[in-house]
Design a protein around this motif. Structure first.
Motif, PDB file in Angstrom:
ATOM      1  N   ARG A  98       7.628 -13.737  -7.769  1.00  0.00           N
ATOM      2  CA  ARG A  98       9.446 -12.997  -7.857  1.00  0.00           C
ATOM      3  C   ARG A  98       8.282 -11.605  -7.441  1.00  0.00           C
ATOM      4  O   ARG A  98       7.696 -11.117  -7.042  1.00  0.00           O
ATOM      5  CB  ARG A  98       8.994 -12.784  -8.881  1.00  0.00           C
ATOM      6  N   PRO A  99       9.514 -10.481  -6.289  1.00  0.00           N
ATOM      7  CA  PRO A  99       9.380 -10.341  -5.645  1.00  0.00           C
ATOM      8  C   PRO A  99       9.608  -8.767  -6.396  1.00  0.00           C
ATOM      9  O   PRO A  99      10.499  -8.509  -7.514  1.00  0.00           O
ATOM     10  CB  PRO A  99      10.740  -9.883  -4.439  1.00  0.00           C
ATOM     11  N   GLU A 100       8.683  -7.828  -6.643  1.00  0.00           N
ATOM     12  CA  GLU A 100       9.366  -6.359  -7.466  1.00  0.00           C
ATOM     13  C   GLU A 100       8.188  -5.459  -6.727  1.00  0.00           C
ATOM     14  O   GLU A 100       7.530  -5.473  -5.066  1.00  0.00           O
ATOM     15  CB  GLU A 100       7.676  -7.442  -8.702  1.00  0.00           C
ATOM     16  N   VAL A 101       8.585  -4.524  -7.325  1.00  0.00           N
ATOM     17  CA  VAL A 101       8.396  -2.987  -6.352  1.00  0.00           C
ATOM     18  C   VAL A 101       7.732  -2.581  -6.973  1.00  0.00           C
ATOM     19  O   VAL A 101       7.220  -2.430  -8.628  1.00  0.00           O
ATOM     20  CB  VAL A 101       9.758  -1.830  -6.344  1.00  0.00           C
ATOM     21  N   ARG A 102       6.546  -1.494  -6.372  1.00  0.00           N
ATOM     22  CA  ARG A 102       5.305  -0.721  -6.967  1.00  0.00           C
ATOM     23  C   ARG A 102       5.361   0.275  -5.886  1.00  0.00           C
ATOM     24  O   ARG A 102       5.690   0.514  -5.108  1.00  0.00           O
ATOM     25  CB  ARG A 102       3.937  -1.658  -6.970  1.00  0.00           C
ATOM     26  N   SER A 103       4.948   1.509  -6.714  1.00  0.00           N
ATOM     27  CA  SER A 103       4.199   2.176  -6.258  1.00  0.00           C
ATOM     28  C   SER A 103       2.874   3.005  -5.781  1.00  0.00           C
ATOM     29  O   SER A 103       2.390   2.430  -7.352  1.00  0.00           O
ATOM     30  CB  SER A 103       5.614   3.312  -6.904  1.00  0.00           C
ATOM     31  N   TYR A 104       2.883   3.669  -4.526  1.00  0.00           N
ATOM     32  CA  TYR A 104       0.848   3.429  -3.837  1.00  0.00           C
ATOM     33  C   TYR A 104       1.654   5.029  -3.347  1.00  0.00           C
ATOM     34  O   TYR A 104       2.038   4.861  -2.593  1.00  0.00           O
ATOM     35  CB  TYR A 104       0.216   2.344  -3.689  1.00  0.00           C
ATOM     36  N   SER A 105       0.530   5.612  -3.675  1.00  0.00           N
ATOM     37  CA  SER A 105       0.456   7.113  -3.508  1.00  0.00           C
ATOM     38  C   SER A 105      -0.443   7.154  -1.794  1.00  0.00           C
ATOM     39  O   SER A 105      -1.209   6.493  -1.945  1.00  0.00           O
ATOM     40  CB  SER A 105      -0.684   8.107  -3.959  1.00  0.00           C
ATOM     41  N   VAL A 106       0.473   7.573  -0.796  1.00  0.00           N
ATOM     42  CA  VAL A 106       0.245   8.072   0.165  1.00  0.00           C
ATOM     43  C   VAL A 106      -1.159   9.296   0.152  1.00  0.00           C
ATOM     44  O   VAL A 106      -1.372   9.682  -0.161  1.00  0.00           O
ATOM     45  CB  VAL A 106       1.675   8.515   1.333  1.00  0.00           C
ATOM     46  N   VAL A 107      -2.294   7.946   1.018  1.00  0.00           N
ATOM     47  CA  VAL A 107      -3.395   9.341   1.014  1.00  0.00           C
ATOM     48  C   VAL A 107      -3.806  10.168   2.226  1.00  0.00           C
ATOM     49  O   VAL A 107      -3.949  11.246   1.696  1.00  0.00           O
ATOM     50  CB  VAL A 107      -4.979   8.519   0.982  1.00  0.00           C
ATOM     51  N   GLY A 144       1.955  14.668  -1.550  1.00  0.00           N
ATOM     52  CA  GLY A 144       2.300  14.057  -3.119  1.00  0.00           C
ATOM     53  C   GLY A 144       2.995  13.779  -2.607  1.00  0.00           C
ATOM     54  O   GLY A 144       4.379  12.994  -3.932  1.00  0.00           O
ATOM     55  N   GLY A 145       3.900  11.656  -1.631  1.00  0.00           N
ATOM     56  CA  GLY A 145       4.311  10.890  -1.761  1.00  0.00           C
ATOM     57  C   GLY A 145       3.319   9.753  -1.764  1.00  0.00           C
ATOM     58  O   GLY A 145       2.510   9.312  -2.090  1.00  0.00           O
ATOM     59  N   HIS A 146       4.643   8.864  -1.985  1.00  0.00           N
ATOM     60  CA  HIS A 146       4.294   7.940  -2.486  1.00  0.00           C
ATOM     61  C   HIS A 146       5.368   6.061  -1.307  1.00  0.00           C
ATOM     62  O   HIS A 146       6.230   6.997  -1.324  1.00  0.00           O
ATOM     63  CB  HIS A 146       3.920   7.165  -4.003  1.00  0.00           C
ATOM     64  N   LEU A 147       4.599   5.610  -1.473  1.00  0.00           N
ATOM     65  CA  LEU A 147       5.030   4.410  -0.540  1.00  0.00           C
ATOM     66  C   LEU A 147       5.805   3.544  -1.995  1.00  0.00           C
ATOM     67  O   LEU A 147       5.227   2.805  -3.026  1.00  0.00           O
ATOM     68  CB  LEU A 147       5.095   3.379   0.017  1.00  0.00           C
ATOM     69  N   ASP A 148       6.978   3.262  -2.107  1.00  0.00           N
ATOM     70  CA  ASP A 148       7.737   1.857  -2.415  1.00  0.00           C
ATOM     71  C   ASP A 148       7.883   0.878  -2.261  1.00  0.00           C
ATOM     72  O   ASP A 148       7.911   1.065  -0.875  1.00  0.00           O
ATOM     73  CB  ASP A 148       9.110   1.836  -3.337  1.00  0.00           C
ATOM     74  N   VAL A 149       7.187  -0.189  -2.244  1.00  0.00           N
ATOM     75  CA  VAL A 149       6.718  -1.603  -1.761  1.00  0.00           C
ATOM     76  C   VAL A 149       6.888  -2.530  -2.747  1.00  0.00           C
ATOM     77  O   VAL A 149       6.825  -2.836  -3.845  1.00  0.00           O
ATOM     78  CB  VAL A 149       4.655  -1.485  -1.588  1.00  0.00           C
ATOM     79  N   GLN A 150       7.372  -3.785  -1.691  1.00  0.00           N
ATOM     80  CA  GLN A 150       7.991  -4.482  -2.760  1.00  0.00           C
ATOM     81  C   GLN A 150       6.727  -5.779  -2.453  1.00  0.00           C
ATOM     82  O   GLN A 150       6.305  -6.377  -1.609  1.00  0.00           O
ATOM     83  CB  GLN A 150       9.049  -5.795  -1.764  1.00  0.00           C
ATOM     84  N   VAL A 151       6.456  -6.193  -3.320  1.00  0.00           N
ATOM     85  CA  VAL A 151       5.150  -6.684  -3.723  1.00  0.00           C
ATOM     86  C   VAL A 151       5.003  -8.463  -4.687  1.00  0.00           C
ATOM     87  O   VAL A 151       6.753  -8.261  -5.523  1.00  0.00           O
ATOM     88  CB  VAL A 151       3.750  -7.186  -4.293  1.00  0.00           C
TER      89      VAL A 151
END
Lengths: 332, 373
Positions: free
Chosen positions: A53-62, A41-48
């Protein structure tokens, strides 16, 4: 965003990046040392980088790599309306460095002995795969089953993994193969006292929650995560009017009402930005030429039917033919 | 790639650096994937009891049917301790804003709104009750197998009588393990009860088994005069015997934090070293540590015996006698941790008597390395 851990940003290394389904890639990320946090049930916030421009996105940990606890595998779908974050992730070559947080658990899996059901719709499978893995490793006394739905087989990420892991405990339903899930029947088939975890489009979640309540089941036993990106209608353009501020904004299909207000300099309090916490809800004065597409899970069904409030982080106006849809709101 | 195969020795490795730092004597480190005895059975009831397990704040209580529960002791909403709240049936209600959680940690009620936030939950930790202790697994729940709880059956075995207490030690648990794995200190700390010169004069053997995480230190003292406590206990079973004894201490460590010590004396030359203990008295000193922080632990202990099992007087005398002995250890351990903290940058010097403690440290470090790589 609403979380009760502080983000610990770390420089990580991409170790693999492979296509696993239509528009979906599995990206493996190695941390300097194994994050001790649970990944279910966790995700990483990743800087992309989006438009430089740097933005933050969230992707689930499989899953966590069983051979190296420092490596976490993300499942990333490039959505048709992606604003560039997932495409940037798709392009990362092995060896690339990225900044990421520790796993942030917003959809906790709570092991129990009760019958457990995991229901994944489409890319929602990425939020449930790790839970399903834990359920397999430590099966509840009441048993567990995994159900995975998709429009077509080609779009089903991690299907082979799940089949190998769960065997007969996995049910697959594919619309294109005329095996779409009958939701009421599915809910009726859950044993008494079942705990259900699901992630998928809002239409699926709505249908399951309706059947769940109709069956007299306890709403707290139906646990779900939305990515806050789906509704009853496709996203379209609409207009928001704030008479108290003399403010009118046009909300295009790629932006939320909240973002439109923020872009216009209006002060709005917000936190989770996916329709869960309710802190951004504002009063609705009237709706013209359309209906509110409530996409939040904070307001109860009854509250949504009254149209007294809207959660601007996710909810929109679906315009009647001929539109434009207009919502008149207050920003107290 | 394993850290142990040496293939990465030339590169900077933050994990290695971190482990070097945490193996500093100033602060204990521990694996998370392990069972820790958080409390004695009698400490957990129909009330909220806060403890720290492996440094993690946890609240313990029992359901209406008696089963123990371990929840994270921090409300999901504003992080206040749930231990300040109240029990409602099997659920806990936070004492601040009234948010309620089930024994599985799921939020069951959220005041002031008609829905429950889907992420609302606190962590629920696997719990098992065994050998009169409430064991909690702070790590990956999928790995929590109660079959791996260390064997301390003497604490509730019908053939034995046992009782014990809890000590809140202001020293890291590894310092307590050091203490229990080298009993030559008895000669100097516990002179009035169980210490005598034979301890440091006798030889000992140390064996280890990395696969099962065990260390055994065995010491036999043959034909000696029994120290005061043992003289008394032997007289309970053999009132007329005044002669020399064969004394044994067999210390069995199970990683990461449990030590069971097989102790006793028998009439000298009656075959105890060969296995015939019928002419002696046998006890087990049961010890298990719950690290509450890098420099503190809950030390749960019991003393078990297989003789005069119908005597409550001996049960009380032994429990209180051992409590007095352990109070002497506690004072030394607290002073040791304070002295270590006041002497930064210095490391221990290891003597041959420290072999047991050093093996234990190596096995613990290996467990931590496997978790973190």
């Amino acid at each position: 965003m609403s979380l009760n851990v502080t983000r610990d940003w770390q420089v990580c290394t991409v170790t693999r990046n492979e296509r696993i389904a239509t528009a979906v890639r599995a990206v493996s990320v190695r941390f300097p040392q194994a994050p001790p946090d649970p990944v279910e049930g966790g995700h990483l916030d990743v800087q992309v980088m989006v438009n430089d421009r740097p933005e933050v996105r969230s992707y689930s940990v499989v899953r966590r790599d069983p051979d190296d606890p420092r490596v976490l595998v993300l499942g990333i779908q490039a959505a048709a309306d992606s604003r560039g974050g997932s495409l940037a992730m798709h392009r990362l070559a092995p060896g690339s460095r990225i900044r990421a947080t520790q796993p942030l658990v917003t959809f906790p899996y709570l092991p129990s002995e009760r019958p457990t059901r995991l229901l994944a719709g489409g890319i929602g499978v990425t939020a449930l795969a790790a839970m399903a893995d834990t359920a397999a490793r430590r099966p509840p006394a009441g048993g567990y089953r995994v159900t995975y739905l998709a429009r077509s087989r080609a779009r089903m990420a991690f299907l082979a993994d799940l089949t190998a892991r769960h065997g007969d405990l996995l049910d697959v339903h594919i619309t294109d193969e005329d095996t779409a899930l009958d939701v009421p029947e599915y809910v009726r088939g859950c044993p008494p006292d079942t705990v259900l975890y699901m992630c998928g489009p809002l239409s699926l979640i709505d249908a399951v929650r309706t059947a769940w309540s109709a069956g007299g089941r306890d709403p707290q036993d139906c646990r779900f995560e939305t990515f806050g990106t789906t509704g009853r209608f496709p996203a379209g353009e609409f207009i928001a009017h704030v008479p108290s501020l003399g403010l009118t904004v046009t909300v295009d299909a790629g932006r939320s009402l909240l973002e439109a207000f923020e872009g216009a300099g209006a002060e709005v309090l917000a936190d989770c930005r996916k329709g869960e916490c309710g802190i951004c809800r504002i009063p609705v004065l009237a709706v013209e030429n359309g209906v509110i597409d409530h996409r939040d899970v904070f307001l109860s069904t009854w509250q949504q039917e009254t149209d007294a409030w809207i959660c601007p982080c996710v909810s929109r106006v679906h315009a009647d033919p001929g539109g434009p849809g207009v919502v008149h709101v207050d920003l107290p | 790639m394993s850290l142990l195969d040496g293939t990465e020795t030339q590169t900077y490795d933050p994990v290695r650096q971190d482990l070097d730092a945490t193996s500093d004597v100033a602060a204990s480190h521990w694996p998370m994937n392990a069972w820790y005895a958080a409390a004695y059975d009698v400490e957990v009831g129909r009330r909220l009891t806060p403890v720290r397990v492996a440094g993690v704040p946890i609240v313990l209580y029992r359901r209406v049917d008696g089963r123990a529960v371990a929840l994270a002791d921090a409300c999901w909403h504003r992080l206040v301790p749930l231990a300040l709240g109240s029990l409602e049936g099997d659920d806990v209600r936070c004492g601040y804003h009234g948010i309620r959680y089930s024994p599985e940690g799921r939020c069951t009620h959220m005041p002031a709104q008609q829905t429950i936030n889907p992420s609302a939950a606190v962590r629920s930790y696997p719990v098992a009750e065994r050998h009169r202790f409430v064991w909690v697994w702070p790590g990956d729940p999928a790995l929590a197998d109660p079959a791996t709880i260390p064997d301390m059956h003497w604490n509730d075995d019908a053939a034995w009588v046992a009782d014990g207490k809890v000590i809140e030690v202001r020293a890291g648990y590894q310092l307590v393990l050091d203490n229990l794995l080298d009993l030559t200190h008895e000669e100097f700390i516990h002179t009035s009860s169980i210490g005598n010169g034979a301890l440091s004069e006798s030889d000992f053997t140390t064996t280890h088994d990395s696969a099962s995480g065990r260390v055994t230190v065995t010491r036999w003292m043959l034909g000696i005069e029994a120290p005061p406590l043992w003289k008394y206990l032997l007289s309970v079973k053999f009132p007329d015997y005044r002669g020399p004894v064969d004394r044994w201490q067999i210390i069995r460590f199970t990683a990461p934090a449990t030590i069971c010590i097989d102790v006793g004396v028998a009439k000298a030359g009656t075959g105890a070293p060969e296995g015939d203990r019928s002419q002696g008295v046998n006890g087990y000193v049961l010890n298990t540590m719950c690290p509450t922080g890098p420099k503190s632990c809950r030390y749960l202990w019991a003393i078990a015996r297989d003789f005069a099992t119908d005597s409550q007087r001996i049960t009380t005398e032994l429990r209180e006698g051992v409590a007095g002995v352990f109070a002497e250890d506690e004072a030394m351990l607290n002073a040791q941790q304070a002295a270590i903290d006041a002497t930064p940058g210095y490391d221990f010097y290891n003597l041959n008597i420290d072999a047991g403690g050093q093996w234990a440290r190596r096995l613990i470090t290996a467990m931590v390395e496997r978790e973190r790589m």
